[in-house]
Design a protein around this motif. Structure first.
Motif, PDB file in Angstrom:
ATOM      1  N   LYS A  29       0.832  -1.207   0.000  1.00 47.07           N
ATOM      2  CA  LYS A  29       0.000   0.000   0.000  1.00 47.07           C
ATOM      3  C   LYS A  29       0.867   1.258   0.000  1.00 47.07           C
ATOM      4  O   LYS A  29       0.567   2.246  -0.674  1.00 47.07           O
ATOM      5  CB  LYS A  29      -0.921   0.000   1.221  1.00 47.07           C
ATOM      6  CG  LYS A  29      -2.108  -0.934   1.129  1.00 47.07           C
ATOM      7  CD  LYS A  29      -3.170  -0.376   0.199  1.00 47.07           C
ATOM      8  CE  LYS A  29      -4.470  -1.145   0.291  1.00 47.07           C
ATOM      9  NZ  LYS A  29      -5.500  -0.601  -0.655  1.00 47.07           N
ATOM     10  N   SER A  30       1.950   1.211   0.766  1.00 47.44           N
ATOM     11  CA  SER A  30       2.855   2.358   0.831  1.00 47.44           C
ATOM     12  C   SER A  30       3.526   2.598  -0.516  1.00 47.44           C
ATOM     13  O   SER A  30       3.631   3.741  -0.982  1.00 47.44           O
ATOM     14  CB  SER A  30       3.917   2.110   1.909  1.00 47.44           C
ATOM     15  OG  SER A  30       4.873   3.146   1.917  1.00 47.44           O
ATOM     16  N   VAL A  31       3.966   1.516  -1.153  1.00 48.51           N
ATOM     17  CA  VAL A  31       4.582   1.633  -2.474  1.00 48.51           C
ATOM     18  C   VAL A  31       3.588   2.211  -3.474  1.00 48.51           C
ATOM     19  O   VAL A  31       3.924   3.084  -4.283  1.00 48.51           O
ATOM     20  CB  VAL A  31       5.100   0.264  -2.954  1.00 48.51           C
ATOM     21  CG1 VAL A  31       5.526   0.329  -4.423  1.00 48.51           C
ATOM     22  CG2 VAL A  31       6.255  -0.207  -2.086  1.00 48.51           C
ATOM     23  N   GLU A  32       2.355   1.731  -3.417  1.00 45.31           N
ATOM     24  CA  GLU A  32       1.321   2.223  -4.335  1.00 45.31           C
ATOM     25  C   GLU A  32       1.075   3.709  -4.122  1.00 45.31           C
ATOM     26  O   GLU A  32       0.911   4.477  -5.084  1.00 45.31           O
ATOM     27  CB  GLU A  32       0.034   1.435  -4.138  1.00 45.31           C
ATOM     28  CG  GLU A  32      -1.074   1.826  -5.101  1.00 45.31           C
ATOM     29  CD  GLU A  32      -2.351   1.053  -4.863  1.00 45.31           C
ATOM     30  OE1 GLU A  32      -2.868   0.463  -5.831  1.00 45.31           O
ATOM     31  OE2 GLU A  32      -2.828   1.040  -3.717  1.00 45.31           O
ATOM     32  N   SER A  33       1.048   4.121  -2.858  1.00 45.48           N
ATOM     33  CA  SER A  33       0.804   5.531  -2.541  1.00 45.48           C
ATOM     34  C   SER A  33       1.946   6.417  -3.014  1.00 45.48           C
ATOM     35  O   SER A  33       1.728   7.501  -3.563  1.00 45.48           O
ATOM     36  CB  SER A  33       0.607   5.690  -1.035  1.00 45.48           C
ATOM     37  OG  SER A  33       0.451   7.044  -0.692  1.00 45.48           O
ATOM     38  N   ARG A  34       3.188   5.938  -2.825  1.00 44.41           N
ATOM     39  CA  ARG A  34       4.354   6.761  -3.160  1.00 44.41           C
ATOM     40  C   ARG A  34       4.679   6.744  -4.643  1.00 44.41           C
ATOM     41  O   ARG A  34       4.996   7.768  -5.235  1.00 44.41           O
ATOM     42  CB  ARG A  34       5.569   6.285  -2.356  1.00 44.41           C
ATOM     43  CG  ARG A  34       5.496   6.607  -0.864  1.00 44.41           C
ATOM     44  CD  ARG A  34       6.750   6.183  -0.123  1.00 44.41           C
ATOM     45  NE  ARG A  34       6.836   4.739   0.072  1.00 44.41           N
ATOM     46  CZ  ARG A  34       7.668   3.945  -0.569  1.00 44.41           C
ATOM     47  NH1 ARG A  34       8.507   4.453  -1.464  1.00 44.41           N
ATOM     48  NH2 ARG A  34       7.688   2.636  -0.346  1.00 44.41           N
ATOM     49  N   ARG A  35       4.585   5.555  -5.259  1.00 40.40           N
ATOM     50  CA  ARG A  35       5.016   5.410  -6.652  1.00 40.40           C
ATOM     51  C   ARG A  35       3.855   5.331  -7.645  1.00 40.40           C
ATOM     52  O   ARG A  35       4.073   5.253  -8.852  1.00 40.40           O
ATOM     53  CB  ARG A  35       5.861   4.141  -6.796  1.00 40.40           C
ATOM     54  CG  ARG A  35       7.087   4.100  -5.900  1.00 40.40           C
ATOM     55  CD  ARG A  35       7.833   2.787  -6.137  1.00 40.40           C
ATOM     56  NE  ARG A  35       8.878   2.557  -5.162  1.00 40.40           N
ATOM     57  CZ  ARG A  35       9.566   1.425  -5.048  1.00 40.40           C
ATOM     58  NH1 ARG A  35       9.291   0.407  -5.876  1.00 40.40           N
ATOM     59  NH2 ARG A  35      10.497   1.285  -4.133  1.00 40.40           N
ATOM     60  N   LYS A  36       2.638   5.285  -7.108  1.00 36.82           N
ATOM     61  CA  LYS A  36       1.451   5.171  -7.961  1.00 36.82           C
ATOM     62  C   LYS A  36       1.478   3.887  -8.797  1.00 36.82           C
ATOM     63  O   LYS A  36       1.044   3.868  -9.946  1.00 36.82           O
ATOM     64  CB  LYS A  36       1.314   6.385  -8.895  1.00 36.82           C
ATOM     65  CG  LYS A  36       1.333   7.721  -8.185  1.00 36.82           C
ATOM     66  CD  LYS A  36       0.235   7.828  -7.148  1.00 36.82           C
ATOM     67  CE  LYS A  36       0.267   9.170  -6.430  1.00 36.82           C
ATOM     68  NZ  LYS A  36      -0.690   9.245  -5.309  1.00 36.82           N
ATOM     69  N   GLN A  37       2.004   2.822  -8.196  1.00 37.72           N
ATOM     70  CA  GLN A  37       1.998   1.536  -8.882  1.00 37.72           C
ATOM     71  C   GLN A  37       1.907   0.414  -7.856  1.00 37.72           C
ATOM     72  O   GLN A  37       2.344   0.556  -6.715  1.00 37.72           O
ATOM     73  CB  GLN A  37       3.250   1.362  -9.737  1.00 37.72           C
ATOM     74  CG  GLN A  37       4.548   1.247  -8.936  1.00 37.72           C
ATOM     75  CD  GLN A  37       5.763   1.068  -9.821  1.00 37.72           C
ATOM     76  OE1 GLN A  37       5.904   1.782 -10.812  1.00 37.72           O
ATOM     77  NE2 GLN A  37       6.628   0.135  -9.492  1.00 37.72           N
ATOM     78  N   ASP A  38       1.315  -0.673  -8.299  1.00 43.19           N
ATOM     79  CA  ASP A  38       1.137  -1.840  -7.445  1.00 43.19           C
ATOM     80  C   ASP A  38       2.345  -2.761  -7.594  1.00 43.19           C
ATOM     81  O   ASP A  38       3.052  -2.724  -8.608  1.00 43.19           O
ATOM     82  CB  ASP A  38      -0.147  -2.571  -7.866  1.00 43.19           C
ATOM     83  CG  ASP A  38      -0.613  -3.620  -6.861  1.00 43.19           C
ATOM     84  OD1 ASP A  38      -0.043  -3.687  -5.756  1.00 43.19           O
ATOM     85  OD2 ASP A  38      -1.554  -4.360  -7.194  1.00 43.19           O
ATOM     86  N   ILE A  39       2.590  -3.573  -6.575  1.00 43.49           N
ATOM     87  CA  ILE A  39       3.591  -4.627  -6.664  1.00 43.49           C
ATOM     88  C   ILE A  39       2.926  -5.943  -6.293  1.00 43.49           C
ATOM     89  O   ILE A  39       1.851  -5.960  -5.686  1.00 43.49           O
ATOM     90  CB  ILE A  39       4.797  -4.370  -5.740  1.00 43.49           C
ATOM     91  CG1 ILE A  39       4.358  -4.297  -4.272  1.00 43.49           C
ATOM     92  CG2 ILE A  39       5.540  -3.117  -6.155  1.00 43.49           C
ATOM     93  CD1 ILE A  39       5.518  -4.183  -3.297  1.00 43.49           C
TER      94      ILE A  39
END
Length: 499
Positions: free
Chosen positions: A174-184
């Protein structure tokens, strides 16, 4: 063509579809495409709500049920053998109470109880149909490397550790999605918060069991941020005593259903829908499309005009998983007879992820092996013989039997289900893949021009990938159709559909 094969060492039997065509146009009030749980639910709700509607269900296969597919073994020679050979581990005869063996090659469990409103459980209760609690004994895990069962204490510790890691992984994604605007992927998220997880066979087992088995996809394709944005019904899991077949047949009772009718084109406008099939053309004021996501992805069915951008995006982005099953019938029980199931752990990914013991539920010496994740993908390139050999090899290690002993114990009847090979499903069930969101499931909840409606487990935001999700989506489609027809009728209670 069906991918479920009766396999008796070198022999297989497959059904063939008819080639007959009828060109005349037939008109209906409502046509439902598909006789799986979603389609039967939609048709039955509409029929019960207003019996004056002219409703037709079109099914591409030569059978009902879709991915709720119960095989019935009634081989007389096989039953004679069962009655005359040892049926339990202590060599005492325990003949089956029924002359038939019911084998669910698709949906197997009922997740949740009737007290919580789980619709399949409610239907079964209204029918007086017995659901057997899957709580004979807790499942056990077998370590193929150490050649021993893992202790319950170690298993519990591993589960607690994995649950904590999974929560951290989702938070990280969720943090990655919020910061980078992409899912992992959830695999990437898990390795980010716990790099050594890839070296722990027990943790890898839990990845396959809690993620790949549940969602159908591989961990490196499952969304890390959105994998679990669904709901569940409270209550213990159970297994229908004679499979899903009686439920499917009760829902289908009284409906006009035409089998072996394949829809190739769905042409619609504000006035209604025209369906082009191998049996001619059908017109309807309203249509419910329960075509599985895998078939929609393949482009085997065309829509004119094209579907909305949100639906097409959902078709492209949502995952479509593979979970295969192999049912093996033996002439004796050589495993712990009361154990509900066995997980398989190894430093190298085992072929079987989970083995369900059907003996407590059926009094038949039968095991059902589940193949998930990358092994399910690998299975596509294996012959029937190779699939069975892989399973027998692992069973021989687990239960201290030689391969020759197990082959001698097999009642030369093995059922293999390859869902990815099924022309009319092309996979098992849907999941949130990397880059998809709950909005993608929700996109199917809205009609096209208020004439074309969608149902199926892939259209359920809350209960995707389940039989009860499929059932509830059919109910939703029926309700929405009634509202567009300005019909004051209401969708009936679950229990009234089977009484």
């Amino acid at each position: 063509m069906t991918s479920t094969q009766w396999f008796g060492r070198g022999r297989s039997k497959q059904s063939s579809a008819t080639n007959s065509k009828e060109l005349r146009i037939r008109a209906y009030d409502i046509v439902v495409i598909g006789s799986g749980i979603a389609g039967l639910s939609a048709a039955k709700h509409l029929q019960k709500a207003n019996s004056s509607y002219k409703i037709l269900v079109l099914e591409a296969r030569d059978r009902l049920g879709g991915r709720t597919y119960t095989l019935v073994d009634e081989d007389e020679q096989h039953h004679h053998r069962r009655e005359n050979e040892s049926m339990t581990a202590n060599n005492t005869s325990t003949p089956s109470k029924s002359n038939s063996i019911y084998i669910d090659m698709g949906a197997t469990w009922v997740h949740g109880g009737k007290q919580s409103g789980q619709p399949i459980a409610v239907l079964a209760n209204a029918m007086g149909y017995k659901l057997m609690n899957d709580n004979t004994e807790d499942e056990r895990l077998y370590d193929l490397d150490a050649r021993k069962f893992i202790s319950p204490q170690k298993m519990e510790q591993a589960q607690q550790s994995f649950e904590a890691t999974l929560k951290k992984a989702k938070k990280h994604a969720k943090s990655v999605e919020s910061r980078r605007k992409q899912d992992i992927s959830i695999q990437q998220a898990l390795e980010s918060v716990n790099p050594v997880i890839v070296q722990d066979p027990l943790q890898q087992y839990l990845i396959r069991q809690w993620l790949e088995f549940d969602f159908g996809g591989t961990a490196d394709t499952i969304s890390g941020a959105h994998f679990d944005e669904d709901s569940e019904f409270h209550g213990a899991d159970s297994i229908p005593s004679q499979g899903y077949k009686p439920i499917v047949e009760r829902l289908a009772n009284g409906l006009d259903i035409q089998l072996e009718t394949q829809v190739s084109t769905i042409d619609y406008d504000t006035k209604g829908v025209r369906l082009f099939t191998n049996r001619g053309i059908y017109e309807a004021k309203r249509v419910v499309c329960t075509i599985p996501l895998g078939v929609l992805k393949s482009g085997a069915v065309s829509f004119k005009p094209s579907l909305s951008e949100s639906k097409q995006r959902a078709i492209d982005r949502l995952g479509w998983g593979v979970v295969n099953k192999v049912a093996l019938l033996f002439n004796r029980v050589f495993w712990p007879p009361k154990q509900s199931g066995f997980g398989v752990v190894s430093s190298e990914t085992p072929f079987c992820q989970y083995i369900l013991n059907k003996y407590p539920f059926t009094q038949v010496p039968m095991l059902e092996a589940y193949i998930v994740g990358k092994q399910a993908q690998r299975m596509a390139d294996l012959s029937n013989e190779e699939v069975v050999d892989n399973i027998i090899h692992e069973l021989s290690i687990m239960f201290g039997q030689t391969v020759e002993m197990l082959e001698d114990s097999l009642i030369q009847k093995i059922y293999i289900q390859r869902w990815e090979k099924e022309e009319f499903t092309r996979g098992a069930y849907s999941y949130a893949t990397v880059g998809s969101k709950a909005d993608d499931f929700e996109a199917f909840e809205y009609s096209q021009l208020k004439v074309l409606f969608f149902a199926g487990e892939h259209t359920s935001v809350d209960y995707r990938g389940t039989a009860h999700g499929a059932f509830l989506s059919g109910r939703r489609a029926a309700r929405d159709i009634l509202s567009t027809l300005e019909d004051k009728s209401r969708v009936p209670a679950f229990s009234s559909l089977v009484t």
